[in-house]
Design a protein around this motif. Sequence first.
Motif, PDB file in Angstrom:
ATOM      1  N   PRO A  51       0.809  -1.229   0.000  1.00 46.61           N
ATOM      2  CA  PRO A  51       0.000   0.000   0.000  1.00 46.61           C
ATOM      3  C   PRO A  51       0.837   1.271   0.000  1.00 46.61           C
ATOM      4  N   ILE A  52       1.999   1.217   0.665  1.00 47.60           N
ATOM      5  CA  ILE A  52       2.868   2.390   0.702  1.00 47.60           C
ATOM      6  C   ILE A  52       3.496   2.634  -0.657  1.00 47.60           C
ATOM      7  N   ILE A  53       3.998   1.555  -1.261  1.00 51.38           N
ATOM      8  CA  ILE A  53       4.674   1.683  -2.555  1.00 51.38           C
ATOM      9  C   ILE A  53       3.711   2.142  -3.636  1.00 51.38           C
ATOM     10  N   MET A  54       2.491   1.581  -3.648  1.00 54.05           N
ATOM     11  CA  MET A  54       1.568   1.930  -4.725  1.00 54.05           C
ATOM     12  C   MET A  54       1.092   3.373  -4.615  1.00 54.05           C
ATOM     13  N   ASN A  55       1.132   3.953  -3.424  1.00 52.17           N
ATOM     14  CA  ASN A  55       0.779   5.366  -3.289  1.00 52.17           C
ATOM     15  C   ASN A  55       1.951   6.288  -3.619  1.00 52.17           C
ATOM     16  N   ARG A  56       3.150   5.729  -3.678  1.00 52.19           N
ATOM     17  CA  ARG A  56       4.335   6.515  -4.016  1.00 52.19           C
ATOM     18  C   ARG A  56       4.610   6.487  -5.519  1.00 52.19           C
ATOM     19  N   ILE A  57       4.681   5.301  -6.100  1.00 48.64           N
ATOM     20  CA  ILE A  57       5.069   5.178  -7.512  1.00 48.64           C
ATOM     21  C   ILE A  57       3.884   4.877  -8.421  1.00 48.64           C
ATOM     22  N   GLY A  58       2.737   4.597  -7.844  1.00 46.83           N
ATOM     23  CA  GLY A  58       1.545   4.326  -8.643  1.00 46.83           C
ATOM     24  C   GLY A  58       1.206   2.851  -8.699  1.00 46.83           C
ATOM     25  N   ARG A  59      -0.047   2.580  -9.032  1.00 50.24           N
ATOM     26  CA  ARG A  59      -0.504   1.193  -9.127  1.00 50.24           C
ATOM     27  C   ARG A  59       0.183   0.469 -10.278  1.00 50.24           C
ATOM     28  N   THR A 100       0.818  -8.976  -4.736  1.00 49.65           N
ATOM     29  CA  THR A 100      -0.204  -9.118  -5.768  1.00 49.65           C
ATOM     30  C   THR A 100      -1.594  -9.221  -5.175  1.00 49.65           C
ATOM     31  N   PHE A 101      -1.746 -10.030  -4.131  1.00 48.84           N
ATOM     32  CA  PHE A 101      -3.047 -10.172  -3.478  1.00 48.84           C
ATOM     33  C   PHE A 101      -3.532  -8.838  -2.916  1.00 48.84           C
ATOM     34  N   CYS A 102      -2.598  -8.029  -2.437  1.00 47.97           N
ATOM     35  CA  CYS A 102      -2.968  -6.743  -1.852  1.00 47.97           C
ATOM     36  C   CYS A 102      -3.245  -5.695  -2.916  1.00 47.97           C
ATOM     37  N   MET A 103      -2.473  -5.739  -4.002  1.00 51.15           N
ATOM     38  CA  MET A 103      -2.450  -4.654  -4.968  1.00 51.15           C
ATOM     39  C   MET A 103      -3.456  -4.829  -6.115  1.00 51.15           C
ATOM     40  N   LEU A 104      -3.546  -6.043  -6.645  1.00 53.87           N
ATOM     41  CA  LEU A 104      -4.318  -6.245  -7.867  1.00 53.87           C
ATOM     42  C   LEU A 104      -5.800  -5.903  -7.733  1.00 53.87           C
ATOM     43  N   PRO A 105      -6.503  -6.284  -6.642  1.00 48.19           N
ATOM     44  CA  PRO A 105      -7.915  -5.887  -6.528  1.00 48.19           C
ATOM     45  C   PRO A 105      -8.103  -4.370  -6.525  1.00 48.19           C
ATOM     46  N   ILE A 106      -7.147  -3.643  -5.931  1.00 54.99           N
ATOM     47  CA  ILE A 106      -7.237  -2.182  -5.923  1.00 54.99           C
ATOM     48  C   ILE A 106      -7.101  -1.647  -7.339  1.00 54.99           C
ATOM     49  N   TYR A 107      -6.145  -2.164  -8.070  1.00 53.57           N
ATOM     50  CA  TYR A 107      -5.934  -1.713  -9.454  1.00 53.57           C
ATOM     51  C   TYR A 107      -7.165  -1.994 -10.309  1.00 53.57           C
ATOM     52  N   ILE A 108      -7.687  -3.217 -10.195  1.00 57.55           N
ATOM     53  CA  ILE A 108      -8.870  -3.582 -10.984  1.00 57.55           C
ATOM     54  C   ILE A 108     -10.055  -2.691 -10.620  1.00 57.55           C
ATOM     55  N   GLU A 110     -10.056   0.321  -9.536  1.00 55.69           N
ATOM     56  CA  GLU A 110      -9.892   1.723  -9.922  1.00 55.69           C
ATOM     57  C   GLU A 110      -9.902   1.950 -11.427  1.00 55.69           C
ATOM     58  N   ILE A 111      -9.735   0.902 -12.225  1.00 59.47           N
ATOM     59  CA  ILE A 111      -9.748   1.103 -13.684  1.00 59.47           C
ATOM     60  C   ILE A 111     -11.017   0.568 -14.343  1.00 59.47           C
ATOM     61  N   SER A 166      -2.569   0.952 -18.126  1.00 58.41           N
ATOM     62  CA  SER A 166      -2.849   2.350 -17.804  1.00 58.41           C
ATOM     63  C   SER A 166      -2.747   2.567 -16.305  1.00 58.41           C
ATOM     64  N   GLU A 167      -2.239   3.723 -15.922  1.00 56.96           N
ATOM     65  CA  GLU A 167      -2.301   4.102 -14.512  1.00 56.96           C
ATOM     66  C   GLU A 167      -3.753   4.420 -14.174  1.00 56.96           C
ATOM     67  N   THR A 168      -4.108   4.340 -12.910  1.00 58.64           N
ATOM     68  CA  THR A 168      -5.506   4.556 -12.539  1.00 58.64           C
ATOM     69  C   THR A 168      -5.799   6.049 -12.379  1.00 58.64           C
ATOM     70  N   PRO A 169      -6.997   6.467 -12.759  1.00 57.92           N
ATOM     71  CA  PRO A 169      -7.368   7.880 -12.577  1.00 57.92           C
ATOM     72  C   PRO A 169      -7.295   8.322 -11.120  1.00 57.92           C
ATOM     73  N   TYR A 170      -7.633   7.426 -10.201  1.00 56.82           N
ATOM     74  CA  TYR A 170      -7.637   7.785  -8.787  1.00 56.82           C
ATOM     75  C   TYR A 170      -6.234   8.152  -8.310  1.00 56.82           C
ATOM     76  N   PHE A 171      -5.224   7.434  -8.793  1.00 55.52           N
ATOM     77  CA  PHE A 171      -3.855   7.759  -8.391  1.00 55.52           C
ATOM     78  C   PHE A 171      -3.461   9.136  -8.896  1.00 55.52           C
ATOM     79  N   TYR A 172      -3.849   9.457 -10.141  1.00 49.35           N
ATOM     80  CA  TYR A 172      -3.549  10.788 -10.676  1.00 49.35           C
ATOM     81  C   TYR A 172      -4.212  11.878  -9.834  1.00 49.35           C
ATOM     82  N   LEU A 173      -5.434  11.622  -9.390  1.00 54.18           N
ATOM     83  CA  LEU A 173      -6.126  12.606  -8.560  1.00 54.18           C
ATOM     84  C   LEU A 173      -5.449  12.745  -7.198  1.00 54.18           C
TER      85      LEU A 173
END
Length: 232
Positions: A51-59, A100-108, A110-111, A166-173
């Motif tokens: 969760p920390i990494i994906m908020n720093r460098i993106g999903r 992957t278990f933590c990150m992938l559902p969030i990515y899916i 948000e896109i 694609s990066e997620t719109p939510y991360f850009y916001l």
Amino acid sequence: MIDVGAVSAWPSPALPYLTRDKSEFPVSIEEGSWLPSIINISALFGNIPAPIIMNRIGRKYTLLVLGVLQLISWILVNLSHNYTILLAARLLAGVSIGGTFCMLPIYIGEISAKNIRGFFLSLDKIFMNGGAFVINTLGAFLPYETMNLIMIAVPIAAICMFPLMSETPYFYLMKDRDEEAINTLMILSAVKNPEMVMEDITRMKEAKQQFNPIRKKFSATVVHLSHQDMQQ
């Protein structure tokens, strides 16, 4: 997720080969018991920082890091000529699985649009089971070395397709990059008029505003507790 399923089920076809006398480096039953279980321990080291990494460098780029870890893990499995390297490969695979278990559902989430989000979130479990089926099928009909070599193709394929993601719109916001968020959401929604995605952009901004106070309060609490510990 195909690779996650394959990594989880890998001991099933691999251990019968590794524990027999004709193995290149025979593994004892006690050592073999660690190969399937060690990934559950190392997965914690993927769950926690994800969760920390994906908020720093993106999903998007977090998924790239996880794909690279999966690739390195399979390379180590193919190059392993002793138990230590093989165990290190499994440790690394566990980190990737946890992330992957933590990150992938969030990515899916948000896109994908609301009407198809549940379908795509179900697909990742289907592909995970498919990966387990693939590795067991390969292990049933092919030698141990060939099975491992073929599985390298899974993370390589994911990394090769990375530019299409694609990066997620939510991360850009989150990073106050509103124009990129709008353009990305237009591409994901297959529309050319920005007005058609503004309702979703507004909803994401409201969610961001509700989340920010909670995040700031949590960060302040952590700092306060750390300061108390230092004083003690």
